[in-house]
Design a protein around this motif. Structure first.
Motif, PDB file in Angstrom:
ATOM      1  N   LEU A 103       1.465 -23.030   7.059  1.00 32.40           N
ATOM      2  CA  LEU A 103       1.638 -21.612   6.648  1.00 32.40           C
ATOM      3  C   LEU A 103       1.985 -20.660   7.820  1.00 32.40           C
ATOM      4  CD1 LEU A 103       1.930 -19.875   4.122  1.00 32.40           C
ATOM      5  CD2 LEU A 103      -0.646 -19.245   4.538  1.00 32.40           C
ATOM      6  N   ARG A 104       1.168 -20.729   8.823  1.00 33.24           N
ATOM      7  CA  ARG A 104       1.456 -19.682   9.861  1.00 33.24           C
ATOM      8  C   ARG A 104       2.800 -19.947  10.325  1.00 33.24           C
ATOM      9  NH1 ARG A 104      -0.154 -20.866  15.069  1.00 33.24           N
ATOM     10  NH2 ARG A 104      -1.639 -22.330  14.417  1.00 33.24           N
ATOM     11  N   TYR A 105       3.044 -21.129  10.583  1.00 34.48           N
ATOM     12  CA  TYR A 105       4.472 -21.516  11.393  1.00 34.48           C
ATOM     13  C   TYR A 105       5.604 -20.772  10.439  1.00 34.48           C
ATOM     14  CZ  TYR A 105       2.071 -24.983  14.086  1.00 34.48           C
ATOM     15  OH  TYR A 105       1.117 -25.796  14.930  1.00 34.48           O
ATOM     16  N   ALA A 106       5.454 -21.131   9.210  1.00 32.50           N
ATOM     17  CA  ALA A 106       6.720 -20.493   8.181  1.00 32.50           C
ATOM     18  C   ALA A 106       6.742 -18.922   8.263  1.00 32.50           C
ATOM     19  CB  ALA A 106       6.478 -21.230   6.813  1.00 32.50           C
ATOM     20  N   LEU A 107       5.498 -18.504   7.946  1.00 38.99           N
ATOM     21  CA  LEU A 107       5.517 -17.122   7.910  1.00 38.99           C
ATOM     22  C   LEU A 107       5.659 -16.287   9.159  1.00 38.99           C
ATOM     23  CD1 LEU A 107       4.753 -17.590   5.095  1.00 38.99           C
ATOM     24  CD2 LEU A 107       3.062 -15.982   5.048  1.00 38.99           C
ATOM     25  N   HIS A 108       5.108 -16.679  10.475  1.00 41.53           N
ATOM     26  CA  HIS A 108       5.294 -16.005  11.445  1.00 41.53           C
ATOM     27  C   HIS A 108       6.523 -16.013  12.271  1.00 41.53           C
ATOM     28  CE1 HIS A 108       3.932 -13.629  14.856  1.00 41.53           C
ATOM     29  NE2 HIS A 108       3.874 -14.731  15.725  1.00 41.53           N
ATOM     30  N   SER A 109       7.082 -17.455  12.151  1.00 40.10           N
ATOM     31  CA  SER A 109       8.452 -17.439  12.626  1.00 40.10           C
ATOM     32  C   SER A 109       9.397 -16.893  11.830  1.00 40.10           C
ATOM     33  CB  SER A 109       8.776 -19.036  12.552  1.00 40.10           C
ATOM     34  OG  SER A 109       7.823 -19.745  13.343  1.00 40.10           O
ATOM     35  N   THR A 110       9.096 -16.221  10.690  1.00 40.76           N
ATOM     36  CA  THR A 110      10.052 -15.383   9.978  1.00 40.76           C
ATOM     37  C   THR A 110       9.836 -13.979   9.723  1.00 40.76           C
ATOM     38  OG1 THR A 110       9.256 -16.050   8.035  1.00 40.76           O
ATOM     39  CG2 THR A 110      11.073 -17.377   8.668  1.00 40.76           C
ATOM     40  N   ALA A 111       8.837 -13.421  10.275  1.00 38.51           N
ATOM     41  CA  ALA A 111       7.924 -12.276  10.059  1.00 38.51           C
ATOM     42  C   ALA A 111       9.171 -11.065   9.956  1.00 38.51           C
ATOM     43  CB  ALA A 111       6.891 -12.159  10.971  1.00 38.51           C
ATOM     44  N   HIS A 112      10.123 -11.224  11.213  1.00 30.74           N
ATOM     45  CA  HIS A 112      10.910 -10.193  11.424  1.00 30.74           C
ATOM     46  C   HIS A 112      11.943  -9.800   9.953  1.00 30.74           C
ATOM     47  CE1 HIS A 112      12.996 -13.823  12.560  1.00 30.74           C
ATOM     48  NE2 HIS A 112      14.278 -13.220  12.013  1.00 30.74           N
ATOM     49  N   GLU A 113      12.027 -11.019   9.043  1.00 28.41           N
ATOM     50  CA  GLU A 113      12.822 -10.977   7.956  1.00 28.41           C
ATOM     51  C   GLU A 113      11.951 -10.257   6.770  1.00 28.41           C
ATOM     52  OE1 GLU A 113      14.500 -14.771   6.877  1.00 28.41           O
ATOM     53  OE2 GLU A 113      15.390 -15.149   9.086  1.00 28.41           O
ATOM     54  N   TRP A 114      10.972 -10.644   6.526  1.00 31.27           N
ATOM     55  CA  TRP A 114      10.145 -10.182   5.488  1.00 31.27           C
ATOM     56  C   TRP A 114       9.113  -8.958   5.543  1.00 31.27           C
ATOM     57  CZ3 TRP A 114       4.988 -10.089   6.194  1.00 31.27           C
ATOM     58  CH2 TRP A 114       4.199 -11.117   6.912  1.00 31.27           C
ATOM     59  N   ARG A 115       9.109  -8.524   6.825  1.00 35.62           N
ATOM     60  CA  ARG A 115       8.108  -7.263   6.944  1.00 35.62           C
ATOM     61  C   ARG A 115       8.876  -6.035   6.142  1.00 35.62           C
ATOM     62  NH1 ARG A 115       3.412  -6.479  10.629  1.00 35.62           N
ATOM     63  NH2 ARG A 115       3.130  -8.886  11.470  1.00 35.62           N
ATOM     64  N   GLY A 116       9.918  -5.989   5.781  1.00 34.42           N
ATOM     65  CA  GLY A 116      10.431  -4.859   5.103  1.00 34.42           C
ATOM     66  C   GLY A 116      10.208  -4.910   3.810  1.00 34.42           C
ATOM     67  N   LEU A 117       9.544  -6.152   3.210  1.00 35.38           N
ATOM     68  CA  LEU A 117       9.354  -6.064   1.998  1.00 35.38           C
ATOM     69  C   LEU A 117       8.085  -5.375   1.343  1.00 35.38           C
ATOM     70  CD1 LEU A 117       9.913 -10.034   1.225  1.00 35.38           C
ATOM     71  CD2 LEU A 117      11.510  -8.049   0.664  1.00 35.38           C
ATOM     72  N   ILE A 118       7.357  -4.946   2.605  1.00 34.26           N
ATOM     73  CA  ILE A 118       6.016  -4.657   2.520  1.00 34.26           C
ATOM     74  C   ILE A 118       5.880  -3.193   1.869  1.00 34.26           C
ATOM     75  CG2 ILE A 118       3.681  -3.706   3.541  1.00 34.26           C
ATOM     76  CD1 ILE A 118       4.166  -6.042   5.421  1.00 34.26           C
ATOM     77  N   ARG A 119       5.492  -2.765   0.796  1.00 35.92           N
ATOM     78  CA  ARG A 119       5.403  -1.428   0.207  1.00 35.92           C
ATOM     79  C   ARG A 119       3.839  -0.865   0.241  1.00 35.92           C
ATOM     80  NH1 ARG A 119       8.021  -4.897  -2.803  1.00 35.92           N
ATOM     81  NH2 ARG A 119       6.105  -5.104  -4.336  1.00 35.92           N
ATOM     82  N   PRO A 120       3.816   0.669   0.236  1.00 40.18           N
ATOM     83  CA  PRO A 120       2.529   1.121   0.207  1.00 40.18           C
ATOM     84  C   PRO A 120       1.456   0.223  -0.721  1.00 40.18           C
ATOM     85  CG  PRO A 120       4.015   2.715   0.332  1.00 40.18           C
ATOM     86  CD  PRO A 120       4.647   1.558   0.113  1.00 40.18           C
ATOM     87  N   LYS A 121       0.222   0.445  -0.366  1.00 43.63           N
ATOM     88  CA  LYS A 121      -0.742  -0.285  -1.291  1.00 43.63           C
ATOM     89  C   LYS A 121      -0.770  -0.129  -2.519  1.00 43.63           C
ATOM     90  CE  LYS A 121      -4.138  -1.673   2.334  1.00 43.63           C
ATOM     91  NZ  LYS A 121      -5.454  -1.403   2.678  1.00 43.63           N
ATOM     92  N   LEU A 122      -0.720   1.164  -3.039  1.00 41.67           N
ATOM     93  CA  LEU A 122      -0.471   1.571  -4.438  1.00 41.67           C
ATOM     94  C   LEU A 122       0.622   1.148  -5.156  1.00 41.67           C
ATOM     95  CD1 LEU A 122      -1.307   5.533  -4.043  1.00 41.67           C
ATOM     96  CD2 LEU A 122      -2.809   3.631  -5.050  1.00 41.67           C
ATOM     97  N   GLU A 123       1.750   0.400  -4.315  1.00 38.20           N
ATOM     98  CA  GLU A 123       2.824   0.093  -5.297  1.00 38.20           C
ATOM     99  C   GLU A 123       2.666  -1.527  -5.317  1.00 38.20           C
ATOM    100  OE1 GLU A 123       5.692   3.111  -2.745  1.00 38.20           O
ATOM    101  OE2 GLU A 123       6.579   1.200  -3.729  1.00 38.20           O
ATOM    102  N   VAL A 124       1.613  -2.137  -4.707  1.00 34.62           N
ATOM    103  CA  VAL A 124       1.503  -3.640  -4.627  1.00 34.62           C
ATOM    104  C   VAL A 124       0.124  -3.944  -5.177  1.00 34.62           C
ATOM    105  CG1 VAL A 124       3.327  -3.742  -2.797  1.00 34.62           C
ATOM    106  CG2 VAL A 124       0.809  -3.770  -2.315  1.00 34.62           C
ATOM    107  N   ALA A 125      -0.441  -2.857  -5.717  1.00 29.97           N
ATOM    108  CA  ALA A 125      -2.020  -3.337  -6.255  1.00 29.97           C
ATOM    109  C   ALA A 125      -1.927  -4.263  -7.279  1.00 29.97           C
ATOM    110  CB  ALA A 125      -2.445  -2.115  -6.725  1.00 29.97           C
ATOM    111  N   ALA A 126      -0.850  -4.412  -8.219  1.00 28.58           N
ATOM    112  CA  ALA A 126      -0.712  -5.348  -9.456  1.00 28.58           C
ATOM    113  C   ALA A 126      -0.782  -6.589  -8.922  1.00 28.58           C
ATOM    114  CB  ALA A 126       0.372  -4.967 -10.100  1.00 28.58           C
TER     115      ALA A 126
END
Length: 428
Positions: free
Chosen positions: A405-428
């Motif tokens: 899992l670490r290999y897959a996510l860290h090697s592509t972190a530059h692609e998916w970090r933009g998906l992160i939204r403030p905590k209130l928006e992702v609480a669900a």
């Protein structure tokens, strides 16, 4: 010189710049993006104008590339340093720069052998980027080279580490004895930070990483590595349509378990660990060859069902990231003409942080069928004996799917970090 900088400066930043001029060792520590790098670089530029001609001027970082990215690129930015940026000259890849007319030597110090690069030198002024990442032997050698009377200075920045780290234990806690002045920074000390960026940064870190990188605490790595993992929140029975199959991460094993996990980008802008392949020779009673593993991985991917379209089988991920030590297996995959093969980025701590960010921010979900990975995540723990030695290391046991899992996510972190939204928006 402060008037030349277009960015607003906090009172704490200005005070640290002024006070650093008389400190034998000046250290800016604390939260990420808290303004410590800008303040420390300005202090360095001011000190550079009065540095004695006797002795070298050096900038030290983990690698030449990190020096260029973290320090020289900002120094050459007129948006950050105004007209001062015109007086910073560097050719990428060169081990020297000319800053305010002075030659500055750039030194990468990724391991203990780096101390040989400064042995015998006389150094008048040194700047260290991310001091906790340097070998202690290099730091001590650097201190011994600052020998231009009482005019030599060492300026350094760092994010916090564990409370047993040598920098905290031997220098910060003994600051008066060793001549160190330390300024602790938080996000609130950086007036140029957009509030939306602050909110996003706080959403990206949880647990130990939040305490270190947001609160700026020197805290111990203990307990579960992924303490933010919550099966009720993170495990799903139904996935949305996957608009892109991002990556497969593979942790190679012969005696140990071989594990592969498939990650896709859902149309709800979350990441989904949709499927896994796992072979444990101890359970199966038989070891497999590279050719057999290659065939099994290809068969597994060819039979993955698409969420919401159960009649459609087969996926082709954009990347297949393999444990970089498994050279023979990568050669087998290349021989079998499997596309997208690449060695995984294997920076363990940075990789754990990437997975933690994805978990804590609500971006990551797991399909319930990934039993091997879901069995490992709650028991994946920090090595407390290593922590007492000043090292952040997970226990090397039952971690094969977690590594994949670490290999897959860290090697592509530059692609998916933009998906992160403030905590209130992702609480669900």
């Amino acid at each position: 010189m402060l008037r030349d900088v277009p960015l607003p400066m906090s009172a704490r930043q200005v005070a640290s710049i002024v006070e650093a001029q008389d400190a034998p060792i000046a250290l800016w520590s604390g939260a990420v993006s808290s303004g410590k790098t800008i303040a420390s670089l300005l202090a360095f530029l001011i000190r550079l104008t009065v540095a004695p001609d006797t002795g070298l001027i050096v900038i030290v970082g983990r690698t030449l590339q990190t020096i260029e990215r973290n320090l020289l690129d900002p120094l050459q930015s007129t948006a950050l340093f105004g007209p001062l940026a015109q007086h910073v000259h560097h050719t990428p890849g060169s081990t020297t720069a000319v800053i305010l007319g002075r030659t500055v030597h750039l030194i990468g110090a990724s391991d203990a052998r780096a101390e040989g690069r400064i042995r015998g030198a006389t150094i008048a002024l040194a700047y260290v980027d991310e001091a906790t990442l340097l070998p202690q032997t290099f730091w001590l050698m650097l201190l011994s080279r600052l020998r231009v009377g009482n005019q030599s200075r060492l300026l350094a920045t760092t994010n916090p580490d564990g409370p047993y780290h040598w920098l905290y234990r031997d220098f910060i806690l003994r600051n008066a004895e060793v001549g160190l002045t330390n300024w602790h920074f938080t996000l609130d000390d950086n007036p140029s930070m957009d509030p939306a960026v602050v909110t996003r940064l706080k959403a990206q870190y949880t647990g130990m990483w939040y305490r270190r990188f947001i609160l700026g605490e020197w805290c111990l790595a203990s307990g579960a590595v992924y303490e933010m993992f919550d099966a009720e929140k993170h495990v799903v029975d139904v996935m949305p349509a996957i608009k892109r199959w991002t990556a497969v991460g593979i942790d190679y094993g012969t005696v140990n378990a071989f594990s592969a996990v498939l990650v896709g980008h859902g149309d709800d802008d979350r990441l989904y660990v949709a499927s896994e392949y796992r072979h444990d020779s101890r359970v199966a009673g038989r070891q497999l060859t590279d050719a057999e593993y290659s065939r099994n991985v290809r068969s597994w991917l060819a039979n993955v069902r698409h969420p919401g379209q159960r009649e459609i089988r087969g996926v082709q991920p954009q990347w297949i990231f393999v444990d970089p030590s498994a050279a023979s297996f990568m050669n087998q995959l290349w021989s079998d003409q499997v596309p997208g093969i690449a060695p995984a980025v294997n920076d363990v701590l940075d990789g754990i942080r990437s997975v933690s960010v994805a978990l804590g921010s609500g971006v990551l979900r797991f399909h319930r069928s990934c039993a091997g990975l879901l069995g490992e995540l709650p028991t994946y723990a920090w090595d407390e004996r290593a922590a007492e030695r000043g090292e952040d290391k997970p226990v090397k046991a039952n971690d094969h799917s977690a590594d994949a899992l670490r290999y897959a996510l860290h090697s592509t972190a530059h692609e998916w970090r933009g998906l992160i939204r403030p905590k209130l928006e992702v609480a669900a």
